[in-house]
Write an enzyme that holds these catalytic residues in place. Structure first.
Site, PDB file in Angstrom:
ATOM      1  N   GLU A  13      -7.458   9.026   1.454  1.00  0.00           N
ATOM      2  CA  GLU A  13      -6.982   8.627   0.130  1.00  0.00           C
ATOM      3  C   GLU A  13      -8.125   8.206  -0.778  1.00  0.00           C
ATOM      4  O   GLU A  13      -9.147   7.702  -0.310  1.00  0.00           O
ATOM      5  CB  GLU A  13      -6.062   7.398   0.256  1.00  0.00           C
ATOM      6  CG  GLU A  13      -4.887   7.558   1.184  1.00  0.00           C
ATOM      7  CD  GLU A  13      -4.058   6.294   1.303  1.00  0.00           C
ATOM      8  OE1 GLU A  13      -2.855   6.428   1.543  1.00  0.00           O
ATOM      9  OE2 GLU A  13      -4.602   5.167   1.168  1.00  0.00           O
ATOM     10  N   CYS A  35       0.864  -1.185   0.000  1.00  0.00           N
ATOM     11  CA  CYS A  35       0.000   0.000   0.000  1.00  0.00           C
ATOM     12  C   CYS A  35       0.898   1.233   0.000  1.00  0.00           C
ATOM     13  O   CYS A  35       1.752   1.366   0.868  1.00  0.00           O
ATOM     14  CB  CYS A  35      -0.869   0.051   1.251  1.00  0.00           C
ATOM     15  SG  CYS A  35      -1.395  -1.543   1.862  1.00  0.00           S
TER      16      CYS A  35
END
Length: 227
Positions: free
Chosen positions: A148, A86
């Site tokens: 995000e 990630c």
């Protein structure tokens, strides 16, 4: 921007806070760039600062999913179990390129090497399959957090691993049942998992996992799933 003392944080991770992330609006339109540090401060997140990110889910030929446990040195969500990789595309020409999501896929290739030591020739951008996007927000602690729009990327490949201990504490390949056991342990606070991985696992992951050979029918590049 707020002044935050980083003296007590891991030096290698603090250096990465200077990287420039891609700042976007809620529809994933690029509106600028800011440091990784500024993008991850809750004080800025609460004012709406949002950046582009990705989450990679890598499966081997046995259809097992590669998980990592983030190192204790990580500034956000240390010691948490999460999906394979990630991170964020950077505000650089190669990773800003939006045609066919090539910039995000190049960033994923870069971070698979940086975190897990996977040679770049083993996972090319062309082998990284873009499914959809999710939008989420989560606090790591009082100072740091995430906000995000996250590109969900799948890879099906056997790879060579040589993880960076500053990034990764441990890693393992899991079956669906083994992941369900891990999620159960997390619900009892016996282990920690990242909030984005929990969200994806509770909503989409097992359906996608059951259809690794038929992922095209789940592709949705138009919608951003608000989590």
């Amino acid at each position: 921007m707020p002044e935050i003392n980083t003296d007590d944080l891991d030096k290698q991770q603090v250096q990465l806070l200077a990287e420039m992330c891609i700042v976007i609006d809620e529809n994933d339109n690029r509106i600028g760039a800011d440091t990784k540090k500024n993008c991850h401060l809750n004080e800025n997140i609460e004012k709406g600062l949002l950046h582009r990110a990705f989450s990679v889910f890598l499966f081997n030929s046995e259809n097992k999913l590669l998980l990592q446990q983030r190192s204790d040195a990580k500034i956000t969500f240390p010691d948490c179990f999460t999906n394979t990789c990630c991170s964020h595309p950077l505000s650089t020409p190669l990773e800003l390129e939006e045609n066919n999501t090539i910039g995000v896929r190049r960033a994923a290739q870069r971070r698979l090497q940086a975190e897990l030591g996977i040679p770049m020739e083993q996972v090319t951008p062309e082998e990284i399959f873009y499914l959809t996007r999710i939008h989420y927000k989560a606090r790591s602690n009082g100072i740091w957090g995430e906000h995000e729009i996250d590109y969900i990327l799948f890879v099906q490949k056997n790879v060579t691993l040589n993880p960076d201990p500053n990034e990764i504490k441990s890693y393992c390949y899991v079956t669906q049942n083994e992941l369900k056991e891990l999620l159960e342990k997390a619900s009892r606070n016996e282990v920690k998992i990242t909030p984005w991985f929990k969200l994806i696992a509770e909503t989409f992951l097992f359906k996608w996992w059951d259809n690794l050979n038929h992922l095209k029918k789940f592709v949705d590049h138009a919608k951003i799933h608000r989590m």
